[in-house]
Design a protein around this motif. Sequence first.
Motif, short mmCIF file in Angstrom:
data_model
loop_
_atom_site.label_atom_id
_atom_site.label_comp_id
_atom_site.label_asym_id
_atom_site.label_seq_id
_atom_site.Cartn_x
_atom_site.Cartn_y
_atom_site.Cartn_z
N PRO A 117 3.98 2.99 7.66
CA PRO A 117 5.58 3.57 8.34
C PRO A 117 4.97 5.07 7.69
O PRO A 117 5.56 6.41 8.83
N LEU A 118 4.56 5.49 7.61
CA LEU A 118 4.61 7.03 6.81
C LEU A 118 3.34 8.06 7.59
O LEU A 118 4.13 8.83 7.93
N LEU A 153 0.86 -1.10 -0.11
CA LEU A 153 -0.16 0.07 0.03
C LEU A 153 0.98 1.34 -0.05
O LEU A 153 2.32 1.03 0.59
N ALA A 154 -0.34 2.25 -0.63
CA ALA A 154 1.08 3.31 -0.32
C ALA A 154 1.61 3.92 1.15
O ALA A 154 0.51 3.77 1.86
N ARG A 170 -1.96 11.24 0.05
CA ARG A 170 -1.36 9.62 -0.38
C ARG A 170 -1.92 8.65 -1.09
O ARG A 170 -2.34 7.69 -2.17
N LEU A 171 -3.45 8.08 0.12
CA LEU A 171 -4.30 6.62 -0.19
C LEU A 171 -4.99 7.64 -1.19
O LEU A 171 -5.81 6.66 -1.79
N THR A 172 -5.27 8.65 -0.64
CA THR A 172 -6.91 8.82 -2.54
C THR A 172 -6.34 9.24 -3.37
O THR A 172 -6.80 7.88 -4.45
N GLY A 173 -4.80 9.01 -3.66
CA GLY A 173 -4.51 8.46 -5.24
C GLY A 173 -4.11 7.85 -5.66
O GLY A 173 -4.74 6.51 -6.82
N GLY A 224 3.44 19.63 6.42
CA GLY A 224 4.86 20.31 5.27
C GLY A 224 4.02 19.49 4.13
O GLY A 224 2.64 20.03 4.12
N ASP A 225 4.52 18.86 3.36
CA ASP A 225 4.42 18.05 2.07
C ASP A 225 3.81 17.05 1.80
O ASP A 225 3.76 16.15 0.77
N LEU A 226 3.59 16.22 3.36
CA LEU A 226 3.63 14.87 3.87
C LEU A 226 1.84 14.63 4.32
O LEU A 226 1.71 15.32 5.46
#
Length: 602
Positions: free
Chosen positions: A479-480, A309-310, A524-527, A517-519
């Motif tokens: 992790p992210l 997964l992302a 990420r999960l939507t993409g 920030g940019d995280l």
Amino acid sequence: MSVSIGLLGPLDVRRGTAAIRMAAGKTRIVLAYLIANHDRVIAIDELAGELWAGSPPSSAVANIRTYVAALRRSFGSAPAPVSILARPHGYQLRLADDCRVDLNEFRALVERGRAAGGQPRTAMRHLDQALGIWRGSALDGLRDGPMLSTFAAVLEEERVQVVEETVDARLCDGRFAEAVPMLRRHLDDNPLREHAHAQLMTALYHCGDVSGALAAFATARDLLRDQLGIEPGRELTDLHLAVLDRSPRLDRDRPEPEPIVAADPLFTPFLTPPPVAGFTGRTSEIELGVRVLGPARRDVLPIVVVSGLAGVGKTALAVALAHRVAGGYPDGQLYADLRGDGPDPATPEEVIGRFLTAQGVPADRIPAALPARTGMLRSTLDGRRVLVVLDNAAGEPQVRALLPGTAGCGVLVTGRSRLPALDGARHITLTGLPEPDAIALFSAVLDGPADRERAVTGGPADRDRAVIGRIVRSCETLPLAVRIAAARATSRPGRPLDRLAALLDDESTRLDTLRTGDLDIRSRLTGACRALPPAARRLLKSLSLSQGVTDDDTDLLDVLVDGGFLTENGPGRYRVHGLVRLVMHEDRPAGHASMRNSPRWR
């Protein structure tokens, strides 16, 4: 789990990928001495002579027994992979059959290279692989005693000899320009090696640099006179005369030049990014990757595919693994982000162009058509040991055109799909971290580089361990998400972690909290969800709303399980990833503001 022992550099002993901890100083000297003499009974007096250079203290025997006891504790109870047995007046070290020693692997590869006979590329491949095992000076830091000093000197001489043998193979194969930088580095460390000076003269002459060849002779002559008080030997003097005369014998046996020659032979590409700070866990996955991509002999191209997964840490694992096996790929690493998760994936033509340029191929020599580019890439990699890292792949067709044609290289691929149609690949599918590893990751990011080692072992964050456990569980140990939560906590060092934990406990504020920030875990999960086939996305939406599935959904369920969106908990039983479920519940138009009533982490 197998144990590996490294003598070709600082003493390194690992169980799997984790270093076995042991005391520094004389304990490590005892271990190195016993390993260097394994299976032989070593008298205590002999060990004392190594440890104290012939002047042991009165407590020498007791001290040695203490060192041995500490080593036994480090290796664990029987059957231990490394056993230190008591013998009358001494000790004997025995290694289990599956215990790997880098010196043994080095010597085995050298023998294969020497057995290649008239096949210089085969010889070069094995010899380069052998040299790639070295991590520094043999037994660095443990060579004060007489025996280990001599043993390390012998190993260093073996390495020097192999360097010159692999250069000989390059000269036989016509790779003169490639040999020049290798020889210059070699001679910087070993300036009195006459054969290496002769090799440099030969390589420069065949590169068309006659003046450089003559200058190389002058340098060698001056060094030998100044440091040894002798004149150059016959090999150098005969070669010097032949260069002066431009003797036809120098060209008589010259092989045909390679069809592709790098423009800058001084440059060995290493394009892989640096390891991610605080990388934690994934020991078994790293161990599998090392087994597949390591220096063992093989007949087919080794390929490892990391999927999940992302945000699950595919790139972090791949980068860590690439650095772990770097010694086995002395000709460098090629890395590319294939942009498989976006609307504009990289084309194979684009990536091959970058790879060829990185190896020094002039842009005007790179063909336009994909088949020709693929052929040129494989030609440049033939006979070399290069690791190709393909990050974020969209699918098998994108990857296949980038594969080397030789088993001496290795390929490491990441992607959200498992790429099941990629022949010969070994698959590593990532899920969330085990909770202890997730806690260690949070602590490592929270405490920063200075305390990272202690954080990973559970030191400074122990007081907040229960709260951190709540946080990482809310992050589904992804992790992210864990990194983002830790970064948020780091930005407010005076704020109690309980407040962050409370925001993450509440599903209505969880996704908004996991952004810094940019995280942004939501984006990420939507993409990742939007990249799914429409039918799979509709099924994921239904499952997120606790609706059932039918027998016709089996293939789509496999797609979702392989992508990490679902976990299969038994026949017909599936669990939607917690953060994915929240994303699917929102299902609102882009740009629509979320409604949150709970206090924000500001």
